[in-house]
Motif scaffolding. Structure first.
Motif, PDB file in Angstrom:
ATOM      1  N   LEU A 294      63.271  42.852  22.998  1.00  0.00           N
ATOM      2  CA  LEU A 294      62.619  43.875  22.192  1.00  0.00           C
ATOM      3  C   LEU A 294      63.445  44.230  20.970  1.00  0.00           C
ATOM      4  O   LEU A 294      64.591  44.650  21.080  1.00  0.00           O
TER       5      LEU A 294
ATOM      6  N   GLU B 291      63.244  46.184  16.884  1.00  0.00           N
ATOM      7  CA  GLU B 291      62.565  47.282  16.192  1.00  0.00           C
ATOM      8  C   GLU B 291      61.203  46.827  15.677  1.00  0.00           C
ATOM      9  O   GLU B 291      60.213  47.553  15.766  1.00  0.00           O
TER      10      GLU B 291
ATOM     11  N   ASP C 249      59.293  44.407  16.914  1.00  0.00           N
ATOM     12  CA  ASP C 249      58.392  44.254  18.058  1.00  0.00           C
ATOM     13  C   ASP C 249      57.839  45.593  18.505  1.00  0.00           C
ATOM     14  O   ASP C 249      56.669  45.717  18.868  1.00  0.00           O
ATOM     15  N   LEU C 250      58.694  46.589  18.516  1.00  0.00           N
ATOM     16  CA  LEU C 250      58.291  47.915  18.968  1.00  0.00           C
ATOM     17  C   LEU C 250      57.187  48.487  18.080  1.00  0.00           C
ATOM     18  O   LEU C 250      56.197  49.039  18.563  1.00  0.00           O
TER      19      LEU C 250
ATOM     20  N   CYS D 105      53.926  46.550  18.779  1.00  0.00           N
ATOM     21  CA  CYS D 105      53.303  46.963  20.036  1.00  0.00           C
ATOM     22  C   CYS D 105      52.561  48.280  19.866  1.00  0.00           C
ATOM     23  O   CYS D 105      51.487  48.482  20.443  1.00  0.00           O
ATOM     24  N   ASP D 106      53.128  49.185  19.072  1.00  0.00           N
ATOM     25  CA  ASP D 106      52.454  50.452  18.828  1.00  0.00           C
ATOM     26  C   ASP D 106      51.180  50.238  18.012  1.00  0.00           C
ATOM     27  O   ASP D 106      50.165  50.906  18.238  1.00  0.00           O
TER      28      ASP D 106
ATOM     29  N   THR E  13      61.391  57.662  16.296  1.00  0.00           N
ATOM     30  CA  THR E  13      60.358  57.536  17.325  1.00  0.00           C
ATOM     31  C   THR E  13      59.100  58.308  16.927  1.00  0.00           C
ATOM     32  O   THR E  13      57.986  57.808  17.046  1.00  0.00           O
TER      33      THR E  13
ATOM     34  N   ILE F 206      56.324  55.535  16.500  1.00  0.00           N
ATOM     35  CA  ILE F 206      55.734  55.273  17.820  1.00  0.00           C
ATOM     36  C   ILE F 206      54.779  56.413  18.158  1.00  0.00           C
ATOM     37  O   ILE F 206      55.172  57.430  18.724  1.00  0.00           O
TER      38      ILE F 206
ATOM     39  N   ILE G 243      58.036  53.341  27.614  1.00  0.00           N
ATOM     40  CA  ILE G 243      58.760  52.163  27.132  1.00  0.00           C
ATOM     41  C   ILE G 243      60.031  51.972  27.951  1.00  0.00           C
ATOM     42  O   ILE G 243      60.721  52.948  28.268  1.00  0.00           O
TER      43      ILE G 243
ATOM     44  N   SER H 140      63.469  49.150  28.189  1.00  0.00           N
ATOM     45  CA  SER H 140      64.230  47.966  27.810  1.00  0.00           C
ATOM     46  C   SER H 140      65.413  47.861  28.763  1.00  0.00           C
ATOM     47  O   SER H 140      66.276  48.749  28.781  1.00  0.00           O
TER      48      SER H 140
END
Length: 244
Positions: free
Chosen positions: A111, A113, A115-116, A119-120, A168, A172, A178, A180
């Motif tokens: 994971l 930044e 990717d995060l 995903c959001d 965040t 997000i 979440i 990791s």
């Protein structure tokens, strides 16, 4: 000396987690990436199957609504078997009605930044194009599905060890849980992010699993009560959609 039942449960949970992680690592040789499908199966069948109540199913595929809108491919789809069954579940193409979906999620090898944020964005797509565009019965729809993300490794993203930190809050907005491995686990509680640290006993994974299961049950129970009160004909719109 008698062994406390709490210790037995914690040791059992730790053993399950270690087995899942070790299996994922063993499937990856030096210089070779693990396929997402392999990680997904390890996460579902070697980890979550030990904790999910029997009336929950979990698969991978797409979610549809009664207007015919389709989601993108989703790694994890948790559904309540008491609502509506999967419309198609044959391994290659799996289709799940939004009415029975209580949570969705993604599984990542590593994971970052970037990717995060992606995903959001995917979580936002499901909310806007599938959930909100479904024709719900009653004055308001039931609770939203939980949207989660699990990674077998990842970056130490700056600032994410702080509760409800600015990064965040800014980026997000749609994910709600979440984790990791070896880094952190987050959960959105009362619309604020709360973070949990990792330790050698996989505290971050144990926290992720406990919050996931608890929220699955909460959303499912709310959905079930809502369906009894409104007595919706959930299958009818899909049948009419097929006959068009």
């Amino acid at each position: 000396m008698a062994i406390k039942q709490g210790d037995v449960l914690r040791n059992y949970t730790k053993a399950i987690i270690e087995s899942c992680i070790n299996q994922a690592k063993s499937l990856s040789k030096k210089g070779q990436k693990i396929k997402n499908g392999t990680l997904r199966e390890a996460f579902i069948y070697d980890l979550l199957k030990h904790f999910l109540p029997p009336f929950f199913g979990v698969g991978t595929g797409i979610v549809i609504n009664n207007k015919g809108n389709e989601s993108k491919e989703i790694d994890l789809i948790f559904y309540d078997t008491r609502m509506l069954p999967p419309f198609l579940e044959n391994g290659d193409l799996n289709i799940y009605p939004i009415e029975s979906v209580v949570a969705v999620g993604e599984v990542k090898r590593y994971l970052s930044e970037k990717d995060l944020k992606k995903c959001d964005t995917n979580a936002h797509y499901l909310l806007e194009n599938i959930w909100k565009k479904n024709k719900w019965v009653g004055s308001k729809p039931p609770d939203l599905p939980l949207q989660c993300l699990f990674a077998f490794g990842g970056d130490k993203i700056k600032g994410l060890e702080k509760n409800n930190n600015e990064w965040t809050v800014k980026y997000i907005k749609h994910l709600t849980l979440i984790c990791s491995i070896g880094n952190f686990s987050w959960a959105k509680v009362n619309n604020k992010w709360k973070t949990g640290n990792s330790d050698k006993n996989y505290k971050e994974i144990r926290r992720f699993i406990s919050i996931l299961i608890d929220n699955l049950i909460t959303v499912s129970n709310q959905r079930w009560i809502w369906s009894l009160e409104t007595c919706p004909d959930w299958l009818g719109p899909y049948i009419r959609l097929i006959l068009k």
